[in-house]
Design a protein around this motif. Structure first.
Motif, PDB file in Angstrom:
ATOM      1  N   SER A 109      64.582  38.190  12.936  1.00 60.37           N
ATOM      2  CA  SER A 109      63.885  37.270  13.911  1.00 60.37           C
ATOM      3  C   SER A 109      62.771  38.146  14.627  1.00 60.37           C
ATOM      4  O   SER A 109      62.887  39.275  14.444  1.00 60.37           O
ATOM      5  N   VAL A 110      61.840  37.723  15.451  1.00 62.21           N
ATOM      6  CA  VAL A 110      60.638  38.100  15.908  1.00 62.21           C
ATOM      7  C   VAL A 110      60.858  38.139  17.427  1.00 62.21           C
ATOM      8  O   VAL A 110      61.062  37.278  17.970  1.00 62.21           O
ATOM      9  N   LEU A 111      60.995  39.348  18.129  1.00 59.75           N
ATOM     10  CA  LEU A 111      60.852  39.201  19.643  1.00 59.75           C
ATOM     11  C   LEU A 111      59.943  39.909  20.244  1.00 59.75           C
ATOM     12  O   LEU A 111      59.645  41.026  19.544  1.00 59.75           O
ATOM     13  N   ALA A 112      59.626  39.635  21.386  1.00 62.23           N
ATOM     14  CA  ALA A 112      58.540  40.434  22.227  1.00 62.23           C
ATOM     15  C   ALA A 112      59.042  41.146  23.234  1.00 62.23           C
ATOM     16  O   ALA A 112      60.088  40.565  24.100  1.00 62.23           O
ATOM     17  N   LEU A 113      58.798  42.472  23.539  1.00 63.27           N
ATOM     18  CA  LEU A 113      59.238  43.315  24.524  1.00 63.27           C
ATOM     19  C   LEU A 113      57.945  43.777  25.177  1.00 63.27           C
ATOM     20  O   LEU A 113      56.973  44.131  24.714  1.00 63.27           O
ATOM     21  N   ARG A 114      58.030  43.960  26.444  1.00 61.02           N
ATOM     22  CA  ARG A 114      57.014  44.700  27.268  1.00 61.02           C
ATOM     23  C   ARG A 114      57.056  46.175  26.942  1.00 61.02           C
ATOM     24  O   ARG A 114      58.244  46.452  26.660  1.00 61.02           O
ATOM     25  N   ARG A 115      56.155  46.741  27.138  1.00 57.63           N
ATOM     26  CA  ARG A 115      56.070  48.228  26.807  1.00 57.63           C
ATOM     27  C   ARG A 115      57.495  49.025  27.440  1.00 57.63           C
ATOM     28  O   ARG A 115      57.974  49.907  27.094  1.00 57.63           O
ATOM     29  N   SER A 116      57.319  48.718  28.884  1.00 57.78           N
ATOM     30  CA  SER A 116      58.279  49.591  29.800  1.00 57.78           C
ATOM     31  C   SER A 116      59.917  49.196  29.167  1.00 57.78           C
ATOM     32  O   SER A 116      60.813  50.401  29.244  1.00 57.78           O
ATOM     33  N   THR A 117      60.109  48.250  28.617  1.00 55.85           N
ATOM     34  CA  THR A 117      61.345  47.860  28.121  1.00 55.85           C
ATOM     35  C   THR A 117      61.628  48.452  26.764  1.00 55.85           C
ATOM     36  O   THR A 117      62.522  49.295  26.504  1.00 55.85           O
ATOM     37  N   ALA A 118      60.396  48.690  25.808  1.00 48.49           N
ATOM     38  CA  ALA A 118      60.588  49.329  24.637  1.00 48.49           C
ATOM     39  C   ALA A 118      60.727  51.007  24.735  1.00 48.49           C
ATOM     40  O   ALA A 118      61.265  51.584  23.647  1.00 48.49           O
ATOM     41  N   GLN A 119      60.251  51.330  25.761  1.00 48.49           N
ATOM     42  CA  GLN A 119      60.421  52.825  26.237  1.00 48.49           C
ATOM     43  C   GLN A 119      61.983  53.127  26.428  1.00 48.49           C
ATOM     44  O   GLN A 119      62.025  54.367  26.230  1.00 48.49           O
ATOM     45  N   GLN A 120      62.633  52.091  26.535  1.00 45.00           N
ATOM     46  CA  GLN A 120      64.399  52.498  26.653  1.00 45.00           C
ATOM     47  C   GLN A 120      64.889  52.549  25.492  1.00 45.00           C
ATOM     48  O   GLN A 120      66.180  52.511  25.600  1.00 45.00           O
ATOM     49  N   VAL A 121      64.365  51.977  24.275  1.00 39.84           N
ATOM     50  CA  VAL A 121      65.014  52.203  22.872  1.00 39.84           C
ATOM     51  C   VAL A 121      64.612  53.292  22.252  1.00 39.84           C
ATOM     52  O   VAL A 121      63.545  53.364  21.812  1.00 39.84           O
ATOM     53  N   LEU A 122      65.294  54.196  22.069  1.00 36.08           N
ATOM     54  CA  LEU A 122      65.173  55.368  21.282  1.00 36.08           C
ATOM     55  C   LEU A 122      65.329  55.184  19.906  1.00 36.08           C
ATOM     56  O   LEU A 122      66.333  54.694  19.455  1.00 36.08           O
ATOM     57  N   ILE A 123      64.385  55.610  18.920  1.00 37.33           N
ATOM     58  CA  ILE A 123      64.394  55.273  17.454  1.00 37.33           C
ATOM     59  C   ILE A 123      64.285  56.410  16.608  1.00 37.33           C
ATOM     60  O   ILE A 123      63.860  57.527  17.147  1.00 37.33           O
ATOM     61  N   ARG A 124      64.399  56.565  15.381  1.00 28.81           N
ATOM     62  CA  ARG A 124      63.872  57.504  14.453  1.00 28.81           C
ATOM     63  C   ARG A 124      62.940  56.706  13.573  1.00 28.81           C
ATOM     64  O   ARG A 124      63.394  55.569  13.246  1.00 28.81           O
ATOM     65  N   SER A 125      61.787  57.279  13.274  1.00 30.77           N
ATOM     66  CA  SER A 125      61.008  56.635  12.436  1.00 30.77           C
ATOM     67  C   SER A 125      61.294  56.334  11.061  1.00 30.77           C
ATOM     68  O   SER A 125      61.757  57.500  10.574  1.00 30.77           O
TER      69      SER A 125
END
Length: 78
Positions: free
Chosen positions: A57-73
């Motif tokens: 699925s494709v979902l849209a997130l605000r930058r402020s929300t995406a900054q709270q999801v930690l990832i590894r590239s």
């Protein structure tokens, strides 16, 4: 690194969600759980909104929300 740091087309894998309470549960409900691959599909002109491919699925997130999801590239391709 956070989800907001990825560039268009880049993949990452969710490591941890640092949001609190209701937002954390909502992100989990959307499929952003540890170990999940995520790809950036679109970034808005001002950079405040982005679309992510998650579990088919494709979902849209605000930058402020995406900054709270930690990832590894994971680079640019899969």
């Amino acid at each position: 690194m956070t989800l907001a740091d990825l560039t268009r087309g880049q993949w990452g894998v969710v490591e941890m969600v640092s949001a609190e309470a209701v937002l954390r549960q909502r992100l989990f409900d959307l499929g952003l759980v540890p170990g999940t691959p995520v790809q950036v599909r679109f970034i808005g002109r001002k950079g405040n909104l982005a679309a992510y491919y998650v579990r088919g699925s494709v979902l849209a997130l605000r930058r402020s929300t995406a900054q709270q999801v930690l990832i590894r590239s994971e680079g640019d391709s899969r």
